[in-house]
Design a protein around this motif. Sequence first.
Motif, short mmCIF file in Angstrom:
data_model
loop_
_atom_site.label_atom_id
_atom_site.label_comp_id
_atom_site.label_asym_id
_atom_site.label_seq_id
_atom_site.Cartn_x
_atom_site.Cartn_y
_atom_site.Cartn_z
N LEU A 100 25.06 29.61 29.06
CA LEU A 100 26.48 29.67 28.69
C LEU A 100 27.22 30.43 29.79
O LEU A 100 27.81 31.48 29.58
CB LEU A 100 26.64 30.36 27.32
CG LEU A 100 25.92 29.65 26.16
CD1 LEU A 100 25.98 30.51 24.90
CD2 LEU A 100 26.55 28.28 25.91
N TYR A 101 27.20 29.85 30.99
CA TYR A 101 27.67 30.56 32.18
C TYR A 101 29.15 30.88 32.13
O TYR A 101 29.59 31.89 32.70
CB TYR A 101 27.34 29.75 33.43
CG TYR A 101 25.88 29.39 33.54
CD1 TYR A 101 24.90 30.38 33.55
CD2 TYR A 101 25.48 28.05 33.58
CE1 TYR A 101 23.55 30.05 33.63
CE2 TYR A 101 24.13 27.72 33.67
CZ TYR A 101 23.18 28.71 33.69
OH TYR A 101 21.85 28.39 33.76
N ALA A 102 29.95 30.06 31.47
CA ALA A 102 31.38 30.31 31.38
C ALA A 102 31.70 31.50 30.48
O ALA A 102 32.86 31.91 30.40
CB ALA A 102 32.12 29.06 30.88
N GLN A 103 30.68 32.06 29.82
CA GLN A 103 30.85 33.25 29.00
C GLN A 103 30.03 34.42 29.54
O GLN A 103 29.74 35.36 28.80
CB GLN A 103 30.45 32.96 27.55
CG GLN A 103 31.32 31.93 26.86
CD GLN A 103 32.76 32.37 26.76
OE1 GLN A 103 33.05 33.54 26.58
NE2 GLN A 103 33.68 31.42 26.88
N CYS A 104 29.69 34.37 30.82
CA CYS A 104 28.89 35.44 31.43
C CYS A 104 29.39 36.82 31.02
O CYS A 104 30.56 37.16 31.19
CB CYS A 104 28.94 35.30 32.96
SG CYS A 104 28.17 36.68 33.85
N GLU A 105 28.48 37.63 30.47
CA GLU A 105 28.86 38.95 29.99
C GLU A 105 29.13 39.93 31.13
O GLU A 105 29.82 40.93 30.94
CB GLU A 105 27.77 39.50 29.07
CG GLU A 105 27.65 38.72 27.78
CD GLU A 105 26.50 39.18 26.92
OE1 GLU A 105 26.71 39.32 25.70
OE2 GLU A 105 25.41 39.43 27.45
N THR A 106 28.60 39.65 32.30
CA THR A 106 28.82 40.55 33.44
C THR A 106 30.22 40.41 34.00
O THR A 106 30.84 41.39 34.42
CB THR A 106 27.79 40.26 34.55
OG1 THR A 106 26.48 40.40 34.00
CG2 THR A 106 27.96 41.20 35.73
N THR A 107 30.76 39.19 34.00
CA THR A 107 32.08 38.97 34.59
C THR A 107 33.17 38.70 33.56
O THR A 107 34.32 38.47 33.94
CB THR A 107 32.05 37.80 35.59
OG1 THR A 107 31.93 36.55 34.90
CG2 THR A 107 30.90 37.95 36.58
N GLN A 108 32.83 38.71 32.27
CA GLN A 108 33.84 38.47 31.23
C GLN A 108 35.07 39.34 31.43
O GLN A 108 34.96 40.54 31.69
CB GLN A 108 33.27 38.77 29.84
CG GLN A 108 32.51 37.64 29.20
CD GLN A 108 31.97 38.02 27.83
OE1 GLN A 108 32.23 39.12 27.33
NE2 GLN A 108 31.21 37.13 27.23
#
Length: 281
Positions: A100-108
């Motif tokens: 779920l790359y569009a929801q990456c927690e690192t860059t959210q």
Amino acid sequence: MKALTWQGRRDVRVEDVPDPRIEEPTDAIVRITSTAICGSDLHLYEVLGPYLKPGDVLGHEPMGIVEEVGTGVTRLKPGDRVVVPFNIACGSCWMCDRQLYAQCETTQVTAEGKGAALFGYTSLHGSVPGGQAEYLRVPHAQFGPIKVPQTGPDERWLYLSDILPTAWQAVKYADTPPGGTLAVFGLGPVGQFCARIGRHLGAGRVIGLDLVPERLEMARRHGVETLDVSQLDDVPGALIDLVDGRGPDAVIDAVGMEAHGSTSGKLAQTAAGLVPDRLAD
């Protein structure tokens, strides 16, 4: 370097801006050789203006040659030819582990309630300088950029940055059964991709709907049945009649919000683009 910058509503200019540099160990600097203009860039030209500031660098569909990498980037080296995806993902968080790359927690961009950061796409998505420039700093380059062969023109690979995956995902989500019928509303670039991908993935029939003669003709050249909606009073009825009186098995809307033809919708978009920054924030 030269870059395309936003300066105000319907005002974009090529300006001199500082060259990017390595800021984090996982950064890379890419010399851009090609970059596409996306239909969603129209949103920046109009309705999303309140979330941009003069000088913001636009663009999110680039590719080029790696010039420099940070100490944490081991999968790329200077000279590699890469396509850079729109979204910026770390590749190792809970979301990325589940693709779920569009929801990456690192860059959210949690302050705005948004998902992963995006290149060149407003403060809502991190205000990351975009790729319509001579050089681009690519965060999380240990994961994001896609290496492609050194051979062939850029046009062979460029669309992997955004538009081709967008269309592919739409077709996969539409889930047309093998041999079934897929209808695609709108035959602009995304719609053309959807129609061809639908055929490639096993749809028995693909029906494309538009009112632009050149777009209809392009779709027909690639084996897509077409309906000219400007000649129809009842579009749903025409689709139902074309498919055994029951209509298509799956439908994709690829029209785009700026092209829907609704007077009230256009008025709302225009009004939103005129909202003062202090209110938009």
